[in-house]
Design a protein around this motif. Structure first.
Motif, mmCIF file in Angstrom:
data_model
loop_
_atom_site.group_PDB
_atom_site.id
_atom_site.type_symbol
_atom_site.label_atom_id
_atom_site.label_comp_id
_atom_site.label_asym_id
_atom_site.label_seq_id
_atom_site.Cartn_x
_atom_site.Cartn_y
_atom_site.Cartn_z
ATOM 1 N N THR A 17 5.095 2.092 -6.511
ATOM 2 C CA THR A 17 3.798 1.605 -6.051
ATOM 3 C C THR A 17 2.836 2.779 -5.928
ATOM 4 O O THR A 17 3.190 3.816 -5.376
ATOM 5 C CB THR A 17 3.928 0.895 -4.694
ATOM 6 O OG1 THR A 17 4.809 -0.220 -4.835
ATOM 7 C CG2 THR A 17 2.568 0.400 -4.212
ATOM 8 N N LYS A 18 1.638 2.618 -6.457
ATOM 9 C CA LYS A 18 0.634 3.671 -6.443
ATOM 10 C C LYS A 18 -0.648 3.205 -5.780
ATOM 11 O O LYS A 18 -1.028 2.035 -5.892
ATOM 12 C CB LYS A 18 0.287 4.093 -7.877
ATOM 13 C CG LYS A 18 1.379 4.866 -8.596
ATOM 14 C CD LYS A 18 1.451 6.293 -8.122
ATOM 15 C CE LYS A 18 2.412 7.111 -8.959
ATOM 16 N NZ LYS A 18 2.533 8.484 -8.455
ATOM 17 N N ARG A 19 -1.309 4.140 -5.104
ATOM 18 C CA ARG A 19 -2.679 3.911 -4.654
ATOM 19 C C ARG A 19 -3.606 4.416 -5.754
ATOM 20 O O ARG A 19 -3.471 5.557 -6.192
ATOM 21 C CB ARG A 19 -2.970 4.690 -3.364
ATOM 22 C CG ARG A 19 -2.325 4.149 -2.123
ATOM 23 C CD ARG A 19 -2.766 4.947 -0.904
ATOM 24 N NE ARG A 19 -2.328 6.340 -0.994
ATOM 25 C CZ ARG A 19 -1.240 6.809 -0.395
ATOM 26 N NH1 ARG A 19 -0.495 6.014 0.337
ATOM 27 N NH2 ARG A 19 -0.904 8.072 -0.512
ATOM 28 N N GLY A 48 0.824 -1.197 0.000
ATOM 29 C CA GLY A 48 0.000 0.000 0.000
ATOM 30 C C GLY A 48 0.852 1.238 0.000
ATOM 31 O O GLY A 48 1.993 1.245 0.432
ATOM 32 N N SER A 68 1.694 -1.611 -8.852
ATOM 33 C CA SER A 68 3.064 -1.180 -9.096
ATOM 34 C C SER A 68 3.292 -1.043 -10.590
ATOM 35 O O SER A 68 2.637 -1.715 -11.396
ATOM 36 C CB SER A 68 4.064 -2.182 -8.512
ATOM 37 O OG SER A 68 3.976 -2.207 -7.096
ATOM 38 N N SER A 111 -7.192 -1.705 -4.876
ATOM 39 C CA SER A 111 -5.934 -2.429 -4.731
ATOM 40 C C SER A 111 -4.778 -1.588 -5.252
ATOM 41 O O SER A 111 -4.833 -1.075 -6.373
ATOM 42 C CB SER A 111 -5.975 -3.751 -5.501
ATOM 43 O OG SER A 111 -6.996 -4.597 -5.017
ATOM 44 N N SER A 112 -3.739 -1.446 -4.444
ATOM 45 C CA SER A 112 -2.547 -0.737 -4.907
ATOM 46 C C SER A 112 -1.937 -1.490 -6.076
ATOM 47 O O SER A 112 -2.112 -2.698 -6.239
ATOM 48 C CB SER A 112 -1.537 -0.611 -3.774
ATOM 49 O OG SER A 112 -2.044 0.202 -2.735
ATOM 50 N N ASP A 164 2.570 5.042 -1.521
ATOM 51 C CA ASP A 164 3.556 5.435 -2.498
ATOM 52 C C ASP A 164 4.901 5.554 -1.814
ATOM 53 O O ASP A 164 5.097 6.399 -0.965
ATOM 54 C CB ASP A 164 3.197 6.785 -3.120
ATOM 55 C CG ASP A 164 1.995 6.698 -4.020
ATOM 56 O OD1 ASP A 164 1.366 7.724 -4.217
ATOM 57 O OD2 ASP A 164 1.709 5.618 -4.512
#
Length: 259
Positions: free
Chosen positions: A199-201, A17, A186, A183-184, A19
């Protein structure tokens, strides 16, 4: 920070989860090289739009949160901004000047940066950097506390539909499924450094508006910049990117009265 969309990113679902700002130290050089290209969407669309919404900066102090190399802030100082500060996690900066100070630090809690204690700014910028904040509401509240009474925040983010389209293509799902997914994920930015994973939300338009409200800010102006016809004809491959993946959102945010 900014987004150059000359090549698609590679989107992958990830259980992580948030950034992580750490990988940005490895991406910084690639980003600056991508932004310097003649056909960079940042040069063609994003920065002109940001500059237009920002307006005249003569005699104003500016804080650029997530300033990258600090080149954009240096340009604003050349345009008349004074006593301005840039903060970025990478620390790969252009040269400072009497009205330009560049600090290595995390934009997630600006009020906790020692060099900003007691400072107030006329303009605060989050130029495609806001997504790296660990807690976006806290980050925006922290910035709001550093604003002069008549100041505003200029904040830009990638149109959330763009990420949903990419994930739908990658995962064989639908636009609606990915747009509303929590869901996060990448991804690797091929035009910056495809060896680094971010990684992004995911977020929706309502997520952004609710974050602004929770932080005590209101949208005074919103812009979705596009290419002029002349530039689109000159760079049709970039217009094709905007036609498919849209672009960025530019917000001018002011504190809500009494908050």
């Amino acid at each position: 920070m900014a987004t150059d969309d000359s090549e698609r990113t590679t989107a992958l679902h990830s259980p992580d989860g948030g950034d992580a700002s750490g990988p940005w130290t490895e991406l910084a050089t690639g980003y600056e090289q991508a932004r310097a290209r003649e056909d960079s969407l940042d040069r063609l669309v994003e920065w002109p739009a940001q500059r237009d919404v920002l307006g005249d900066v003569t005699g104003l102090s500016v804080l650029d949160a997530g300033c990258g190399s600090g080149a954009k802030l240096a340009q604003l100082v050349q345009d008349g901004a004074v006593a301005s500060v840039g903060i970025d996690i990478s620390g790969n900066f252009v040269s400072e000047s009497p009205d330009l100070r560049l600090l290595q630090g995390d934009l997630s809690d600006l009020a906790a940066v020692p060099d900003l204690v007691g400072r107030r700014f006329d303009r605060i910028l989050f130029l495609q950097s806001f997504g790296y904040a660990k807690d976006p509401v806290h980050a925006l509240r922290s910035a709001r506390a550093l604003l002069e009474d008549d100041g505003f925040v200029l904040l830009t983010r990638t149109q959330p539909i763009r990420y949903a389209i990419e994930r739908a293509e990658e995962n064989g799902t639908t636009l609606g499924e990915e747009y509303f997914s929590t869901s996060s994920f990448s991804y690797r930015h091929r035009s910056w450094n495809d060896g680094v994973t971010l990684t992004k939300r995911p977020y929706t338009m309502s997520d952004l508006l609710n974050i602004f409200s929770a932080a005590g800010m209101w949208v005074e102006k919103a812009v979705e910049p596009q290419m002029s016809r002349e530039i689109a004809q000159r760079y049709p491959h970039k217009q094709a990117v905007l036609d498919k993946y849209l672009g960025i959102l530019v917000f001018r945010l002011r504190p809500l009265p009494g908050r």
